[in-house]
Design a protein around this motif. Structure first.
Motif, PDB file in Angstrom:
ATOM      1  N   MET A  30      17.515 131.117  30.742  1.00  0.00           N
ATOM      2  CA  MET A  30      18.695 130.709  29.993  1.00  0.00           C
ATOM      3  C   MET A  30      19.812 130.256  30.923  1.00  0.00           C
ATOM      4  SD  MET A  30      17.274 130.977  27.181  1.00  0.00           S
ATOM      5  CE  MET A  30      18.627 130.274  26.223  1.00  0.00           C
ATOM      6  N   ASP A  31      19.908 130.863  32.101  1.00  0.00           N
ATOM      7  CA  ASP A  31      20.903 130.409  33.070  1.00  0.00           C
ATOM      8  C   ASP A  31      20.608 128.975  33.508  1.00  0.00           C
ATOM      9  OD1 ASP A  31      22.161 132.828  32.919  1.00  0.00           O
ATOM     10  OD2 ASP A  31      21.416 133.593  34.842  1.00  0.00           O
ATOM     11  N   ALA A  32      19.324 128.657  33.672  1.00  0.00           N
ATOM     12  CA  ALA A  32      18.948 127.293  34.063  1.00  0.00           C
ATOM     13  C   ALA A  32      19.285 126.296  32.955  1.00  0.00           C
ATOM     14  CB  ALA A  32      17.460 127.233  34.394  1.00  0.00           C
ATOM     15  N   TYR A  33      18.999 126.663  31.714  1.00  0.00           N
ATOM     16  CA  TYR A  33      19.367 125.793  30.589  1.00  0.00           C
ATOM     17  C   TYR A  33      20.887 125.604  30.528  1.00  0.00           C
ATOM     18  CZ  TYR A  33      14.857 125.318  28.168  1.00  0.00           C
ATOM     19  OH  TYR A  33      13.571 124.970  27.812  1.00  0.00           O
ATOM     20  N   ALA A  34      21.625 126.686  30.753  1.00  0.00           N
ATOM     21  CA  ALA A  34      23.087 126.605  30.698  1.00  0.00           C
ATOM     22  C   ALA A  34      23.613 125.653  31.765  1.00  0.00           C
ATOM     23  CB  ALA A  34      23.693 127.990  30.864  1.00  0.00           C
ATOM     24  N   ARG A  35      23.074 125.754  32.971  1.00  0.00           N
ATOM     25  CA  ARG A  35      23.513 124.858  34.050  1.00  0.00           C
ATOM     26  C   ARG A  35      23.206 123.406  33.701  1.00  0.00           C
ATOM     27  NH1 ARG A  35      21.706 129.177  37.342  1.00  0.00           N
ATOM     28  NH2 ARG A  35      19.632 128.237  37.540  1.00  0.00           N
ATOM     29  N   GLN A  36      22.032 123.186  33.110  1.00  0.00           N
ATOM     30  CA  GLN A  36      21.659 121.825  32.715  1.00  0.00           C
ATOM     31  C   GLN A  36      22.628 121.269  31.685  1.00  0.00           C
ATOM     32  OE1 GLN A  36      18.423 121.012  29.782  1.00  0.00           O
ATOM     33  NE2 GLN A  36      17.343 120.192  31.561  1.00  0.00           N
ATOM     34  N   LEU A  37      22.980 122.080  30.700  1.00  0.00           N
ATOM     35  CA  LEU A  37      23.916 121.636  29.674  1.00  0.00           C
ATOM     36  C   LEU A  37      25.301 121.375  30.256  1.00  0.00           C
ATOM     37  CD1 LEU A  37      22.936 124.026  26.735  1.00  0.00           C
ATOM     38  CD2 LEU A  37      22.487 121.568  26.880  1.00  0.00           C
ATOM     39  N   GLU A  38      25.750 122.247  31.149  1.00  0.00           N
ATOM     40  CA  GLU A  38      27.063 122.060  31.762  1.00  0.00           C
ATOM     41  C   GLU A  38      27.104 120.768  32.567  1.00  0.00           C
ATOM     42  OE1 GLU A  38      29.733 123.546  31.215  1.00  0.00           O
ATOM     43  OE2 GLU A  38      29.262 125.548  30.451  1.00  0.00           O
ATOM     44  N   LEU A  69      15.958 133.806  21.472  1.00  0.00           N
ATOM     45  CA  LEU A  69      14.862 133.082  20.815  1.00  0.00           C
ATOM     46  C   LEU A  69      15.397 131.882  20.047  1.00  0.00           C
ATOM     47  CD1 LEU A  69      11.980 132.708  19.766  1.00  0.00           C
ATOM     48  CD2 LEU A  69      12.491 134.425  18.001  1.00  0.00           C
ATOM     49  N   LEU A  70      16.439 132.091  19.260  1.00  0.00           N
ATOM     50  CA  LEU A  70      17.020 130.986  18.487  1.00  0.00           C
ATOM     51  C   LEU A  70      17.559 129.909  19.418  1.00  0.00           C
ATOM     52  CD1 LEU A  70      17.957 129.689  15.862  1.00  0.00           C
ATOM     53  CD2 LEU A  70      20.019 131.104  15.971  1.00  0.00           C
ATOM     54  N   ALA A 103      27.026 130.823  26.356  1.00  0.00           N
ATOM     55  CA  ALA A 103      27.769 131.936  26.949  1.00  0.00           C
ATOM     56  C   ALA A 103      27.246 133.301  26.518  1.00  0.00           C
ATOM     57  CB  ALA A 103      29.250 131.809  26.589  1.00  0.00           C
ATOM     58  N   ASP A 104      26.773 133.408  25.286  1.00  0.00           N
ATOM     59  CA  ASP A 104      26.378 134.729  24.775  1.00  0.00           C
ATOM     60  C   ASP A 104      24.902 135.040  24.981  1.00  0.00           C
ATOM     61  OD1 ASP A 104      25.579 132.776  23.012  1.00  0.00           O
ATOM     62  OD2 ASP A 104      25.916 133.977  21.214  1.00  0.00           O
ATOM     63  N   VAL A 105      24.154 134.148  25.626  1.00  0.00           N
ATOM     64  CA  VAL A 105      22.728 134.434  25.846  1.00  0.00           C
ATOM     65  C   VAL A 105      22.332 134.243  27.308  1.00  0.00           C
ATOM     66  CG1 VAL A 105      21.982 133.928  23.492  1.00  0.00           C
ATOM     67  CG2 VAL A 105      22.093 132.073  25.160  1.00  0.00           C
ATOM     68  N   ARG A 106      23.307 134.160  28.187  1.00  0.00           N
ATOM     69  CA  ARG A 106      22.980 134.066  29.606  1.00  0.00           C
ATOM     70  C   ARG A 106      22.542 135.429  30.134  1.00  0.00           C
ATOM     71  NH1 ARG A 106      27.248 130.096  32.745  1.00  0.00           N
ATOM     72  NH2 ARG A 106      27.052 128.284  31.355  1.00  0.00           N
ATOM     73  N   GLY A 107      21.990 135.407  31.343  1.00  0.00           N
ATOM     74  CA  GLY A 107      21.587 136.666  31.956  1.00  0.00           C
ATOM     75  C   GLY A 107      20.139 136.680  32.388  1.00  0.00           C
ATOM     76  N   THR A 108      19.364 135.691  31.942  1.00  0.00           N
ATOM     77  CA  THR A 108      17.995 135.552  32.419  1.00  0.00           C
ATOM     78  C   THR A 108      17.905 134.230  33.167  1.00  0.00           C
ATOM     79  OG1 THR A 108      17.135 134.355  30.484  1.00  0.00           O
ATOM     80  CG2 THR A 108      17.175 136.761  30.366  1.00  0.00           C
ATOM     81  N   SER A 109      16.939 134.121  34.064  1.00  0.00           N
ATOM     82  CA  SER A 109      16.821 132.909  34.875  1.00  0.00           C
ATOM     83  C   SER A 109      16.590 131.679  33.998  1.00  0.00           C
ATOM     84  CB  SER A 109      15.689 133.064  35.892  1.00  0.00           C
ATOM     85  OG  SER A 109      14.450 133.316  35.238  1.00  0.00           O
ATOM     86  N   ASN A 122       8.836 134.881  28.713  1.00  0.00           N
ATOM     87  CA  ASN A 122       9.474 134.913  30.025  1.00  0.00           C
ATOM     88  C   ASN A 122      11.002 134.915  29.898  1.00  0.00           C
ATOM     89  OD1 ASN A 122       9.305 134.538  33.064  1.00  0.00           O
ATOM     90  ND2 ASN A 122      10.521 132.746  32.497  1.00  0.00           N
ATOM     91  N   ALA A 123      11.521 134.120  28.930  1.00  0.00           N
ATOM     92  CA  ALA A 123      12.971 134.059  28.722  1.00  0.00           C
ATOM     93  C   ALA A 123      13.504 135.359  28.141  1.00  0.00           C
ATOM     94  CB  ALA A 123      13.312 132.887  27.800  1.00  0.00           C
ATOM     95  N   LEU A 124      12.761 135.952  27.223  1.00  0.00           N
ATOM     96  CA  LEU A 124      13.226 137.172  26.560  1.00  0.00           C
ATOM     97  C   LEU A 124      13.232 138.371  27.494  1.00  0.00           C
ATOM     98  CD1 LEU A 124      11.443 136.859  23.087  1.00  0.00           C
ATOM     99  CD2 LEU A 124      13.873 136.570  23.559  1.00  0.00           C
ATOM    100  N   TRP A 125      12.251 138.438  28.381  1.00  0.00           N
ATOM    101  CA  TRP A 125      12.125 139.631  29.227  1.00  0.00           C
ATOM    102  C   TRP A 125      12.250 139.322  30.718  1.00  0.00           C
ATOM    103  CZ3 TRP A 125       9.115 139.357  24.678  1.00  0.00           C
ATOM    104  CH2 TRP A 125       9.389 140.361  23.735  1.00  0.00           C
ATOM    105  N   SER A 126      12.824 138.187  31.053  1.00  0.00           N
ATOM    106  CA  SER A 126      13.111 137.828  32.451  1.00  0.00           C
ATOM    107  C   SER A 126      11.891 137.962  33.357  1.00  0.00           C
ATOM    108  CB  SER A 126      14.249 138.703  32.996  1.00  0.00           C
ATOM    109  OG  SER A 126      15.417 138.531  32.240  1.00  0.00           O
TER     110      SER A 126
END
Length: 237
Positions: free
Chosen positions: A125-133, A4-5, A117-123, A23-27
């Motif tokens: 957050m994974d999408a946000y992570a890829r965007q940031l990378e 959430l944060l 790294a510590d909040v990946r695992g849902t579609s 959707n992010a919290l519960w995939s």
């Protein structure tokens, strides 16, 4: 609550609809009590923010959703990163390459490991992570180009080898490394880097290096004059 944060920080000063948060919290498979649970999470997060030294950062709620409001650019590393990269683009266009390289280096030092790294695992957050990378990688490439144009090829070699351990198929990094090695007088090693990539691509994917790398390899074999000049545009490769 860390998800959430993270989601609110990624959208700082912009409302995030409850449906997107749920959707992010519960995939995409929320419980019936998801809306109530979200209100509880937001309440707890508000308490933690109020107890922390977070300046004027608060979470507000309206019909559009939840918003993390902060009046300071320095409150979040992401906003500082964006500010520094925009500033670097401005000074680079003005011909101030050294300052641009310094600003890009400063922006990259804000990173510590993989994005989210510590909040990946849902579609979500994974999408946000890829965007940031991808944003970080674009800054890395721009900094490499500027550093090479400043004649700092020797200083880049070690860093490039480390990056290639993490990203063994990132072809642009091979181009920067080949040029850095060539300008450092390490031509055999430069050619060995190319052949190692070519062999890996053939074994893993059944393909050749990109046109840019093949042309660079040809230029190295011919010892074309532009390779020796730091101010030569890398597009010549």
């Amino acid at each position: 609550m860390r998800i959430l944060l993270a989601l609110l920080c990624l959208n700082a000063n912009r409302p995030v609809p409850p449906a997107r948060i749920i959707n992010a919290l519960w995939s995409g498979n929320p419980p019936r009590t998801a809306a109530t649970a979200l209100q509880v999470y937001v309440s707890k997060l508000r308490q933690q923010i109020s107890h922390a030294d977070a300046g004027n950062t608060v979470i507000t709620t309206d019909s559009s959703g939840y918003t993390l409001r902060t009046d300071s650019c320095a409150s979040l590393d992401l906003t500082v990163f964006d500010f520094l990269t925009r500033r670097a683009q401005q000074v680079a266009r003005a011909g101030q390459a050294r300052e641009a390289a310094s600003l890009l280096s400063e922006s990259l030092r804000l990173w510590d490991g993989a994005a989210l790294a510590d909040v990946r695992g849902t579609s979500t957050m994974d999408a946000y992570a890829r965007q940031l990378e991808e944003r970080r990688n674009a800054v890395r490439e721009k900094r490499m180009e500027i550093e090479l144009s400043l004649g700092r090829h020797s200083q880049l070699i070690g860093e490039l080898y480390v990056l290639l351990e993490e990203h063994p198929m990132w072809e642009n990094l091979y181009a920067y490394l080949m040029i850095a090695l060539y300008r450092s007088g390490r031509v055999p090693e430069c050619l060995a880097v190319y052949h190692a990539l070519r062999r890996q691509l053939d074994e893993d994917l059944g393909m050749e290096p990109c046109t840019r790398l093949r042309e660079l390899h040809r230029a190295v074999l011919a010892r074309e004059p532009w390779l020796d000049h730091a101010d030569s545009p890398l597009s010549a490769a």
